[in-house]
Design an enzyme around this catalytic site. Structure first.
Site, PDB file in Angstrom:
ATOM      1  N   CYS A 382     -33.840 115.753  18.892  1.00 58.98           N
ATOM      2  CA  CYS A 382     -35.122 116.266  18.416  1.00 58.98           C
ATOM      3  C   CYS A 382     -36.246 115.865  19.368  1.00 58.98           C
ATOM      4  CB  CYS A 382     -35.377 115.845  16.971  1.00 58.98           C
ATOM      5  SG  CYS A 382     -36.467 117.011  16.141  1.00 58.98           S
ATOM      6  N   HIS A 508     -30.627 117.756  14.431  1.00 59.90           N
ATOM      7  CA  HIS A 508     -30.190 116.371  14.198  1.00 59.90           C
ATOM      8  C   HIS A 508     -28.707 116.375  13.797  1.00 59.90           C
ATOM      9  CE1 HIS A 508     -34.243 114.389  13.779  1.00 59.90           C
ATOM     10  NE2 HIS A 508     -34.595 115.641  13.594  1.00 59.90           N
ATOM     11  N   GLU A 510     -26.812 114.017  13.529  1.00 61.48           N
ATOM     12  CA  GLU A 510     -26.464 112.797  12.776  1.00 61.48           C
ATOM     13  C   GLU A 510     -26.448 113.021  11.265  1.00 61.48           C
ATOM     14  OE1 GLU A 510     -29.262 113.307  14.393  1.00 61.48           O
ATOM     15  OE2 GLU A 510     -31.005 112.347  13.446  1.00 61.48           O
TER      16      GLU A 510
HETATM   17  N1  GLN Z   1     -42.271 115.557  16.606  1.00 60.54           N
HETATM   18  C1  GLN Z   1     -41.337 116.557  17.000  1.00 60.54           C
HETATM   19  C2  GLN Z   1     -41.562 117.868  16.249  1.00 60.54           C
HETATM   20  O1  GLN Z   1     -42.167 117.879  15.204  1.00 60.54           O
HETATM   21  C3  GLN Z   1     -39.912 116.073  16.822  1.00 60.54           C
HETATM   22  C4  GLN Z   1     -39.537 115.765  15.405  1.00 60.54           C
HETATM   23  C5  GLN Z   1     -38.311 114.930  15.277  1.00 60.54           C
HETATM   24  O2  GLN Z   1     -37.910 114.225  16.205  1.00 60.54           O
HETATM   25  N2  GLN Z   1     -37.714 114.915  14.106  1.00 60.54           N
HETATM   26  O3  GLN Z   1     -41.114 118.893  16.684  1.00 60.54           O
END
Ligand code: GLN
Length: 543
Positions: A382, A508, A510
């Site tokens: 992310c 993600h 995970e």
């Molecule tokens: N801050 C970034 C976004 O909003 C990544 C978010 C995250 O890592 N969950 O796109």
């Protein structure tokens, strides 16, 4: 058979591992062939934990249907291999919101709306929601917080009423703590007695007591607890510190936890739970000798719950690769060009953590640059993936001021930009791009090979995305966009094919890794890390 309801409460102190006990019970009942779900009721007023700082509440877990949930739902999924949803996590905020909406609609017309019966009725309705689908034999409900908290009172009242109304179809399990006083060399059960009294005062007689302890509790002491707490002697069991949380189902089964629960619910236990696949995993944990060193670069290093699912996914992957995981948390705020070599050189693989905001981000770029230049297996998740993109733009593609508009709204090279549909959003809660979406992987890419397929579905939690306008420049310059959403074309996966393992995912992975179904991308990453670690050793055998 009627759906059976099992409530799990906690007393004395928080952080006793109610989630692990609930998950372990679910594992045992599933292994006996029953259909089981677990839900968490949280007494705080936030609608969901999505807006909570990780310092407050650890990781925010995300369900397939896009609910930002308590991290215990992650344990539920990892132990049971069954998907949870919005219905599996209820907070006081949600309960009140629903009651107030009903009041405004006029549903209670003429009545004064009160905690009892309106809030408690709403809680009872939520408790039974999953059970009423007919999909489950057992619904385990974990009540967050500690008995005696003002906030949990309506939940306990709801439990009391349900026990009264449903009789044999409901039991209550209470988890308490038995401290060891070192100076006196004694275990103390008084806090447990007090905690059970508190539960009895609100009208709940626990059927099973689970005593958390760091030392073995002698049988005589358990009998004493049973006698003082009106609980059958064989229904007082201990939960002693385990080498890993995944051992807990077996430790509970050895004390007949599952059988006791079944009997209390009027079911005669047949045979033994089938824990073959689970035991394969435990045997691998016990058998693993060699170590794989993974560094996790993030800003919440003092708070390991912030990266709970990543840690567990890595542990599962390392275990299936017959290795012991040595996970080293590396503070991104403290990484500089001067110390990066010293901090990262002993690692076999690096994870660049997800996150929000400016703090610690420069350290992530520093880590990525070093890993890229030294060809260390690197996995960005992310925000970690977004940082990989920015670092590449700055240091390889010559866009030295490249950034995400999350960090610098005016950057001319906004290689990561706010998603179009996010631009009109003003409310912060529950408005990110959340939940599972499909991703198409380029055939032949490292990611596709890792998954063994070209269509996957993974979970998301973000507002920013790879800026499509720059895609050609990246691809021509070496960074490949190998995963995209089939409908919107949003870039989901980037990789540097000439490197050992250098992949970033907007999603993600995970959230979807469980003991019985570990995530392929984590496995592939850990394999690459192991291979790299071996190579390093062969080159410098004395290090
Ligand atoms: N801050 C970034 C976004 O909003 C990544 C978010 C995250 O890592 N969950 O796109």
């Amino acid at each position: 058979m009627n759906t059976k309801y099992i409530f799990v409460t906690g007393g004395v102190v928080s952080s006793l591992g109610k989630g692990i006990i609930s998950s372990s019970l679910a594992r045992l009942l599933l292994s006996r062939g029953y259909r089981v779900t677990i839900q968490k009721f949280d007494p705080y007023i936030n609608i969901d934990p999505g807006t909570l700082n990780p310092y407050e509440h650890g990781e925010c877990y995300v369900t397939v249907d896009g609910h930002e949930a308590d991290l215990d739902l992650g344990h539920y999924e990892r132990f049971t291999n069954i998907r949870t949803s919005r219905a599996n996590n209820v907070t006081t905020g949600r309960v009140y919101q629903s009651v107030i909406d009903k009041e405004r609609r006029g549903d209670y017309l003429g009545k004064t709306v009160q905690i009892i019966p309106h809030i408690t009725d709403e809680i009872k309705r939520d408790v039974k929601l999953l059970g009423n689908t007919g999909d489950y034999d057992f619904v385990i409900t974990e009540i967050g917080g500690t008995v005696g908290d003002i906030e949990s009172t309506p939940y306990l009242e709801a439990v009391r009423q349900l026990k009264w109304e449903m009789g044999d179809d409901v039991i209550s399990i209470h988890l308490t703590y038995v401290p060891y006083i070192r100076a006196a060399k004694e275990l103390k059960t008084k806090p447990t007695q007090h905690s059970v009294k508190q539960l009895q005062q609100v009208g709940i007689q626990p059927d099973v007591l689970v005593l958390r302890t760091e030392h073995d509790i002698p049988a005589a002491m358990r009998r004493k607890v049973a006698q003082f707490c009106n609980v059958a002697a064989d229904a007082v069991i201990q939960s002693i510190d385990a080498p890993t949380i995944y051992q807990v189902p077996l430790m509970m089964h050895e004390q007949k936890f599952d059988e006791i629960v079944l009997r209390k619910l009027g079911i005669v236990p047949q045979g033994e739970p089938d824990l073959k696949a689970w035991n394969v995993f435990l045997d691998k944990i016990a058998g693993a000798q060699e170590v794989v060193n993974i560094g996790l670069v993030g800003k919440y290093v003092e708070l390991q719950d912030a990266y709970k699912s990543i840690g567990e996914s890595l542990f599962q992957a390392a275990t299936y690769c017959d290795h012991r995981l040595n996970l080293v948390y590396i503070h991104s705020e403290k990484l500089t060009d001067e110390n990066v070599e010293e901090r990262l050189r002993d690692m076999d693989g690096i994870i660049i953590a997800p996150g929000f905001g400016q703090r610690g981000i420069e350290g992530k770029f520093t880590a990525i640059k070093w890993c890229r230049e030294h060809d260390v297996p690197t996995f960005g998740i992310c925000l970690g993936m977004q940082c990989m993109v920015i670092e590449y733009a700055r240091n390889v593609l010559g866009m030295t001021d490249a950034n995400s508009t999350e960090i610098d709204t005016k950057t001319p090279h906004n290689v990561i930009d706010l998603m179009e549909e996010q631009k009109s959003i003003t409310n912060m809660g529950g408005t990110m791009r959340l939940g599972a979406y499909d991703c198409e992987l380029r055939p032949g890419s490292r990611a596709a090979k890792a998954y063994g397929t070209t269509t996957v579905s993974e979970r998301h939690r973000h507002r920013f995305e790879f800026n499509e306008e720059f895609r050609r420049r990246f691809e021509e310059g070496g960074m490949q966009c190998v995963g995209q959403n089939p409908r919107t074309k949003l870039v989901e996966v980037v990789e540097l094919p000439e490197k050992r393992w250098f992949i970033g995912t907007q999603y993600h992975p995970e959230y979807q890794s469980t003991v019985l179904n570990p995530n392929p991308l984590f496995i592939d990453f850990v394999k690459a890390a192991i291979a790299y670690g071996r190579e390093k050793k062969e080159e410098a055998p004395n290090k």
